[in-house]
Design a protein around this motif. Structure first.
Motif, PDB file in Angstrom:
ATOM      1  N   ARG A 194       0.824  -1.210   0.000  1.00  0.00           N
ATOM      2  CA  ARG A 194       0.000   0.000   0.000  1.00  0.00           C
ATOM      3  C   ARG A 194       0.858   1.260   0.000  1.00  0.00           C
ATOM      4  N   GLU A 195       1.902   1.276   0.815  1.00  0.00           N
ATOM      5  CA  GLU A 195       2.719   2.485   0.923  1.00  0.00           C
ATOM      6  C   GLU A 195       3.616   2.678  -0.300  1.00  0.00           C
ATOM      7  N   LEU A 196       4.069   1.585  -0.887  1.00  0.00           N
ATOM      8  CA  LEU A 196       4.852   1.705  -2.122  1.00  0.00           C
ATOM      9  C   LEU A 196       3.998   2.295  -3.244  1.00  0.00           C
ATOM     10  N   ILE A 197       2.751   1.870  -3.315  1.00  0.00           N
ATOM     11  CA  ILE A 197       1.840   2.414  -4.320  1.00  0.00           C
ATOM     12  C   ILE A 197       1.612   3.904  -4.074  1.00  0.00           C
ATOM     13  N   SER A 198       1.467   4.284  -2.809  1.00  0.00           N
ATOM     14  CA  SER A 198       1.254   5.697  -2.481  1.00  0.00           C
ATOM     15  C   SER A 198       2.421   6.555  -2.943  1.00  0.00           C
ATOM     16  N   PHE A 199       3.643   6.101  -2.681  1.00  0.00           N
ATOM     17  CA  PHE A 199       4.813   6.870  -3.104  1.00  0.00           C
ATOM     18  C   PHE A 199       4.888   6.971  -4.625  1.00  0.00           C
ATOM     19  N   THR A 200       4.462   5.916  -5.312  1.00  0.00           N
ATOM     20  CA  THR A 200       4.557   5.894  -6.766  1.00  0.00           C
ATOM     21  C   THR A 200       3.585   6.862  -7.421  1.00  0.00           C
ATOM     22  N   TYR A 201       2.392   6.990  -6.868  1.00  0.00           N
ATOM     23  CA  TYR A 201       1.351   7.742  -7.565  1.00  0.00           C
ATOM     24  C   TYR A 201       0.992   9.081  -6.930  1.00  0.00           C
TER      25      TYR A 201
END
Length: 300
Positions: A67-74
């Motif tokens: 979830r947090e990796l996706i947040s940083f990406t987008y």
């Protein structure tokens, strides 16, 4: 509407027109398949943080990290700005962390606390890069009054953060639990460790903010160490520099006008305030007789 969104709408309109004319063209033919894919960065099997190994072999740990990796990406604009600011602020705090025996990875805690915004001020009254509240800031030796707020002094607030982190590590012996305590308080984390019979905050049932907090720090480490893996490419020349000051003036008395002080030292009032965010008024009466170091910026 973004250019990419507009493009999708235009292509959709073309598809509708062609279908109405009896011909059907698939979306894949109009818009190449690879352009439609939005990929999440891969969750690693494990990550080394501050010398400790954090594994993601349990499904709950994997999904929280994902979830947090996706947040940083987008979160594109915020992520790009953080990359541009990273050299300026990391280079200032890294030597202080090292001198005080704090692992370098703890700089990522600061990054998610404030998004590398030295002027950050939260709804809870936390301020600066390390987001100290007034009460905690004073507890760790920061001067906070109407004229001076050392929560905005990068050197002083980082030293205060080092004290907090060191004390917390002496209590918990685990940097992830230390990080959780920075967000939720040592009292709350200690009670939950006891109540839930766990040794690490990673295994605790916590409020969502604190539960996510630890994984946001781990994601920040991955993001700053390899932004290209997240689809970001900020060249070194695009990053905001960390300028050396023209001079540092030691002051133990009063300054009746910081505007006059700035002019006397060949900089604008704006430049003086930007370089010394801890100066909260247009004067420094300094009735307590403290000694302060005022940065005179180079003006670049």
């Amino acid at each position: 509407m973004t250019s990419s969104t507009a493009r999708i709408f235009r292509l959709s309109a073309v598809a509708i027109i062609l279908m109405a004319g009896g011909a059907f063209i698939s979306t894949a033919q109009i818009y190449p398949q690879e352009e439609l894919h939005f990929r999440a960065p891969a969750v690693p099997r494990q990550i080394i943080f501050a010398g400790d190994t954090v594994r993601f072999d349990r499904s709950d740990l994997y999904e929280r990290m994902d979830r947090e990796l996706i947040s940083f990406t987008y979160m594109h604009s915020n992520s790009i700005l953080m990359l541009k600011k990273s050299d300026r602020y990391f280079k200032q705090i890294e030597p202080i962390l090292k001198q005080n025996g704090i692992p370098d990875d703890l700089k990522y805690l600061m990054a998610i606390e404030s998004n590398l915004n030295p002027k950050a001020y939260s709804s809870a009254g936390a301020a600066g890069l390390w987001q100290f509240t007034k009460m905690t800031g004073k507890e760790y030796g920061l001067i906070i009054d109407a004229e001076v707020d050392e929560r905005y002094n990068i050197e002083k607030e980082t030293l205060a953060a080092c004290k907090y982190l060191r004390r917390a590590y002496e209590k918990y012996g685990d940097w992830m639990t230390v990080a959780a305590s920075y967000n939720a308080g040592q009292g709350g984390i200690s009670r939950r460790l006891t109540d839930q019979r766990q040794k690490s905050a990673l295994d605790l049932w916590l409020v969502e903010e604190t539960s996510r907090y630890m994984f946001r720090i781990l994601s920040a480490k991955m993001f700053f160490e390899n932004p290209a893996a997240f689809g970001f490419n900020v060249n070194d020349f695009e990053k905001y520099p960390c300028h050396s000051p023209k001079e540092v003036v030691t002051v133990s008395g009063a300054i009746a006008s910081l505007v006059d002080f700035a002019e006397e030292h060949g900089v604008t009032y704006y430049q003086l305030k930007e370089a010394n965010l801890w100066l909260r008024d247009n004067k420094l009466l300094n009735k307590a007789g403290h000694t302060y170091k005022i940065i005179i910026p180079s003006g670049k």
